[in-house]
Design a protein around this motif. Sequence first.
Motif, PDB file in Angstrom:
ATOM      1  N   ARG A   1       0.842  -1.208   0.000  1.00  0.00           N
ATOM      2  CA  ARG A   1       0.000   0.000   0.000  1.00  0.00           C
ATOM      3  C   ARG A   1       0.873   1.254   0.000  1.00  0.00           C
TER       4      ARG A   1
ATOM      5  N   THR B   1      -1.187   4.381  -0.816  1.00  0.00           N
ATOM      6  CA  THR B   1      -2.447   4.363  -0.064  1.00  0.00           C
ATOM      7  C   THR B   1      -2.278   3.947   1.401  1.00  0.00           C
ATOM      8  N   ALA B   2      -1.051   3.870   1.903  1.00  0.00           N
ATOM      9  CA  ALA B   2      -0.841   3.413   3.282  1.00  0.00           C
ATOM     10  C   ALA B   2      -1.206   4.477   4.309  1.00  0.00           C
TER      11      ALA B   2
ATOM     12  N   LEU C   1      -2.542  -6.090  -4.638  1.00  0.00           N
ATOM     13  CA  LEU C   1      -2.593  -4.634  -4.457  1.00  0.00           C
ATOM     14  C   LEU C   1      -1.917  -3.907  -5.600  1.00  0.00           C
TER      15      LEU C   1
END
Length: 414
Positions: free
Chosen positions: A141, A146-147, A362
């Motif tokens: 991520r 997107t972390a 992912l």
Amino acid sequence: MTMTSEWTELAGRTLACCADIAACSEVPGQITRTFLCAPMHDAHARLDAWAASLGLQAREDAAGNWRATRRSTNPTARTLVIGSHLDSVPNAGAYDGVLGVVLGLALLDALGDTPLPYHVELVGFSEEEGVRFGVPFIGSRALVGTAGELLDVADAGGRTVAQAIADYGLDVGRLDEARLTGDVLGYLEMHIEQGPVLEAEGRSLGLVEAIAGQSRLNLTFAGKANHAGTTPMHLRRDALTGASALVLAAETLARNTPGLVATVGSLTPLPGASNVIPGEVHLTLDLRHARDEVRLGALDQLLTVGDGIARERGLTFTHELRMEEHATPMDPALTALLGEAMRAEGHPASPMVSGAGHDAMLVGQVWPAAMLFLRSPGGLSHHPDESVLEEDVEAALRTSARFLRLLAEREEAR
């Protein structure tokens, strides 16, 4: 590097490196390495030494991913990412995730000074399993940017992801810098199968065409606890018999639906006494399929069955969705190229579906992805006895090296 003896030597070095990393553990006598635990520093040091011998400068990004870059002579070239994860489940084996990272290093070793028309970014993801924070893929991520939405998630001890990053000695304020920018041509992940299919078919390698989507739920049947000896059968509201009916319905549906797998991995009857009719039962349901519409249709069907069971037996039935991951097809062009490489090395390229989740799930939602499986002896994974055959490691190295050459030809023809 083309001599058989050299490939064999490199496969042996790959396995030795995996064994060295296996010693980096939070629990003596086991392999347990969760997100940003202290032994992850030692695991990175093992990779650093090999990378340095290849003239690569390794680094950690702000999410704790281990990264090394092989630059193309063309500064405007696109980037191929090769990666897998370095964390583990508790009391794990030595190869899940780790083998893919070390294979990437061995592949760069095999390349030597061979020029490529693209950069190679090798990544050892800091977290994939979801053990510490209950959320998987923190490392990948971070790579796709997107972390940040997970920073406030806390572990069992109350430490947040942001605090874990700081505890490890990294600057959470630089998390955005972990995102890979620029023109990414694709992602390659090499991973043990973690299942019995390749061994059953006598194959060393598998070509992954898709990673199955997943639905995980908590289910509850509630009835009425009562005395086991004095309550006639026709007057019971037994939550366990209702739950059992749903378990069998899930098995029957999965057996009759090609590619669908359904698992009830936990079932807890309450109050849990031998002489008391269970008044409440908590159970889990895990559904997976390579096509989301099949998985979601099966889920709707089973929830309808659960409602029907509850009505017939005087129970209540409730459900809570814990996790849902969409199915991720691998990129057709990269997968075709990987299949071509497999056939050229003498391996059948019959496509298969990964029932387990991987970082490619992912990354493949952002960039084109391809995935190569290695046979798992005994179909065993997430277990101390997890293993891999040296001949399969050599086959993966030869195949991935040919894939890189084919990819180079494709890039040069653009």
